[in-house]
Design an enzyme around this catalytic site. Structure first.
Site, PDB file in Angstrom:
ATOM      1  N   ASP A  92      52.512 -33.228 -96.183  1.00 41.45           N
ATOM      2  CA  ASP A  92      53.361 -32.059 -96.477  1.00 41.45           C
ATOM      3  C   ASP A  92      53.416 -31.742 -97.964  1.00 41.45           C
ATOM      4  O   ASP A  92      54.494 -31.601 -98.548  1.00 41.45           O
ATOM      5  CB  ASP A  92      54.789 -32.313 -95.970  1.00 41.45           C
ATOM      6  CG  ASP A  92      54.852 -32.600 -94.479  1.00 41.45           C
ATOM      7  OD1 ASP A  92      53.996 -32.074 -93.752  1.00 41.45           O
ATOM      8  OD2 ASP A  92      55.753 -33.333 -94.052  1.00 41.45           O
ATOM      9  N   GLU A 147      54.864 -22.475 -89.639  1.00 39.14           N
ATOM     10  CA  GLU A 147      55.744 -23.202 -90.548  1.00 39.14           C
ATOM     11  C   GLU A 147      55.026 -23.439 -91.871  1.00 39.14           C
ATOM     12  O   GLU A 147      53.907 -22.989 -92.088  1.00 39.14           O
ATOM     13  CB  GLU A 147      56.157 -24.549 -89.929  1.00 39.14           C
ATOM     14  CG  GLU A 147      54.995 -25.456 -89.594  1.00 39.14           C
ATOM     15  CD  GLU A 147      55.425 -26.741 -88.906  1.00 39.14           C
ATOM     16  OE1 GLU A 147      56.631 -26.922 -88.682  1.00 39.14           O
ATOM     17  OE2 GLU A 147      54.544 -27.556 -88.592  1.00 39.14           O
TER      18      GLU A 147
END
Length: 605
Positions: A67, A239
């Site tokens: 991430d 996302e």
């Protein structure tokens, strides 16, 4: 933030030792460990990262650094990555050339905002610190993230190395799902944050399948939400948004789960799961309307591993680059979600990330490529440690917030002391729920409810060997302590304190099955663990010269969004009593390692 183009800030060979380990033989390594540690240390290369010849091999950061988001300030690139319930949280790294990364610290010194992350609960598995956004605005650093159980938060600092503020909560968990990203528009003096709100605010009027992504106006100081947000995009699994502004266009980069290898259109369902990087582009407004294209998909370089979610960077020569993670659709993704670096080509105002190997206008990841910036030395995150400092190295993270009274680097200078706490009881308030964290039904094992487990990531997926030296003189009855490898499951090699004062070796698997070994009559114990791909072993020694294998060859594995880790444990089954001291830890693996990351000692015994 991320004004691009006219960029205003960013956002704005197996060794004989290892072969012997895996075949269970005794090994005399006197000439190996002692002589090697006396040799002049040089930066090394391996199967990934900087190759020392002006090229790099992806993944450039081949470890569990998921991430990512990147902020460029001057000639330095700063990266954050998530790590759930590990404490401290949100690792920060830096690089001068986008390829060689070193530790800076963490944005969250502890997961202080909720009791389930504390050592006396250990009930926050899978949650805590998720994907975030790092920003530099008017001399201040910001890190945003959403804890799925608590909401959107921001922490700030005047210096990237900290101290960082206590988190400020900005939106409740009832409104948001994950993955915030911020943007300061210097032209209009407006600030924004985009958030994946999932289906939490979705009304019947929105018939598009998938997650909603909303943009909120934000105060100029980046700490308050000013409106109710506006929906800008809905898509399956959409996302990890990042907002950029370049050459008069607004761009929103999004990771989106599509379904099926041949699909190039966002949101098309097919039998097989895949994840792609898409880009939204608008000439009119940050709110759109937006055109949508797929700009990165998996190609031939990494088999079945999907590629998406990351951040744009620009080199001094004006070239564009993209850092992104690989998603674990592989057969042995036990190291987690590593980071890849891709060249970016702009065609008619759209980015092609990587190389368009099939000429369909969509990029695919490269395996080997020329470095974007040359002249900087090989480097890597820290691994080795002799515990000679007064603070822990940034490579180490605790399993939940530690019990600070039960560890020390100063009670015995030059050693890490881990005092044993009584293992927490079983129950709804303690440890992981069944299958919430582990790869099997072993989540009721004591290990998951034992405080002060300290660990770091493994590197790569080929070979690695880690060694640690322990002093057992502080062991107490009913205490278990030693070396752990764990991700979605655990494997321990350690010692157990007996009622008569003896100390006995044991191996424990992820189902808490214990194999008892010999009585250890020495106060000194060396533990070595090695892996060839996902097959790993343990061995032990009392003199640091002759090692004996103990326990089975076991499988290291990825589980619940984390890769295998290397570290130390210490708990007591009955009372707060006993301690184990760690003198040093050394880790060799098939990848880059900078000279400043190596322990330089006359002897490793």
């Amino acid at each position: 933030m991320k004004n691009l183009g006219s960029v205003t800030n960013k956002k704005v060979g197996l060794s004989a030792v290892l072969l012997a380990v895996l075949t269970g033989c005794q090994v005399d390594v006197a000439s190996h460990s002692s002589a090697e540690s006396r040799m002049p240390q040089q930066a090394k290369t391996g199967s990934f990262g900087d190759q020392g010849d002006g090229t790099y091999i992806n993944p450039i950061l081949n470890a569990d650094y998921p991430d990512s988001d990147i902020e460029q300030v001057g000639d330095t690139y700063y990266m954050i990555t998530s790590k759930q319930h590990m404490s401290p949280g949100m690792p920060i790294l830096k690089s001068k050339d986008m390829v060689n990364w070193e530790n800076v610290g963490h944005a969250f010194s502890s997961l202080s905002w909720a009791p389930e992350y504390n050592w006396d609960r250990m009930n926050g598995y899978s949650f805590g610190v998720w994907a975030g956004d790092i920003a530099y605005h008017e001399g201040k650093w910001y890190v945003y993230q959403i804890d799925y159980q608590h909401g959107l938060m921001v922490t700030t600092a005047d210096n990237i190395e900290g101290p960082w503020s206590e988190p400020i909560m900005m939106l409740p968990k009832t409104d948001v799902l994950d993955d915030p990203a911020v943007f300061w528009d210097e032209d209009t003096k407006e600030a924004y944050v985009i958030v994946n709100t999932g289906k939490k605010q979705k009304g019947p009027e929105n018939t598009i399948e998938g997650n909603e992504n909303r943009i909120y106006r934000m105060s100029w100081d980046g700490t308050k939400i000013l409106d109710d947000g506006k929906l800008v995009y809905t898509g399956m699994g959409a996302e990890a948004a990042k907002i950029y502004k370049k050459d008069g266009y607004w761009y929103i980069f999004l990771a989106q789960w599509t379904m099926g290898d041949p699909s190039t259109k966002p949101g098309v369902k097919n039998p097989k799961n895949d994840r792609k990087q898409i880009v939204l582009r608008s000439k009119e407004s940050i709110y759109g309307p937006y055109e949508v294209r797929t700009v990165l998909e998996k190609g031939s370089a990494f088999g079945n591993r999907s590629a998406s979610q990351g951040g744009l960077m620009q080199a001094p020569d004006g070239s564009w680059w993209y850092m992104h993670q690989l998603i674990q659709n592989d057969d042995i993704p036990f190291q987690g979600r590593p980071q890849c670096l891709e060249p970016v080509t702009w065609v008619d105002g759209w980015p092609i990330i990587g190389i368009d190997e099939d000429n369909d206008g969509i990029g695919e990841p490269v395996k080997r490529f020329e470095k974007p910036i040359k002249g900087y030395p090989i480097n890597a995150p820290k691994s080795d440690d002799d515990f000679s400092g007064t603070v822990l190295g940034p490579q180490w993270e605790w399993n939940h917030n530690p019990r600070d009274s039960h560890w020390s680097l100063t009670e015995r200078p030059g050693w890490l002391r881990l005092k044993a706490s009584k293992v927490l009881p079983q129950g709804e308030q303690y440890g992981p729920k069944i299958n919430e964290w582990t790869n099997n039904d072993g989540s009721d094992g004591d290990f998951w409810r034992a405080s002060n487990t300290l660990s770091q990531r493994i590197m790569g997926i080929t070979t690695g060997t880690a060694i640690a030296k322990f002093d057992l003189s502080g062991m107490a009855p009913s205490q278990l302590a030693g070396f752990v490898r764990y991700g979605g499951t655990f494997n321990l090699l350690g010692v157990e304190g007996l009622e008569n004062g003896d100390t006995r070796l044991f191996y424990m698997d992820g189902m808490s099955n214990k194999t008892e070994g010999p009585i250890i009559t020495s106060d000194t114990l060396f533990v070595r663990t090695s892996n060839v791909r996902n097959n790993a072993t343990y061995e032990y020694s009392t003199d640091g010269i002759t090692y004996t294998a103990f326990g089975p060859t076991f499988t290291i594995s990825f589980g619940k969004w984390t890769g295998d880790r290397l570290g130390f444990f210490s708990w007591n089954e009955r009372e707060d009593r006993g301690y184990i001291d760690v003198d040093w830890f050394k880790y060799d693996y098939d990848g880059p390692k900078g000279i400043n990351q190596m322990i330089l000692t006359p002897d490793m015994q």
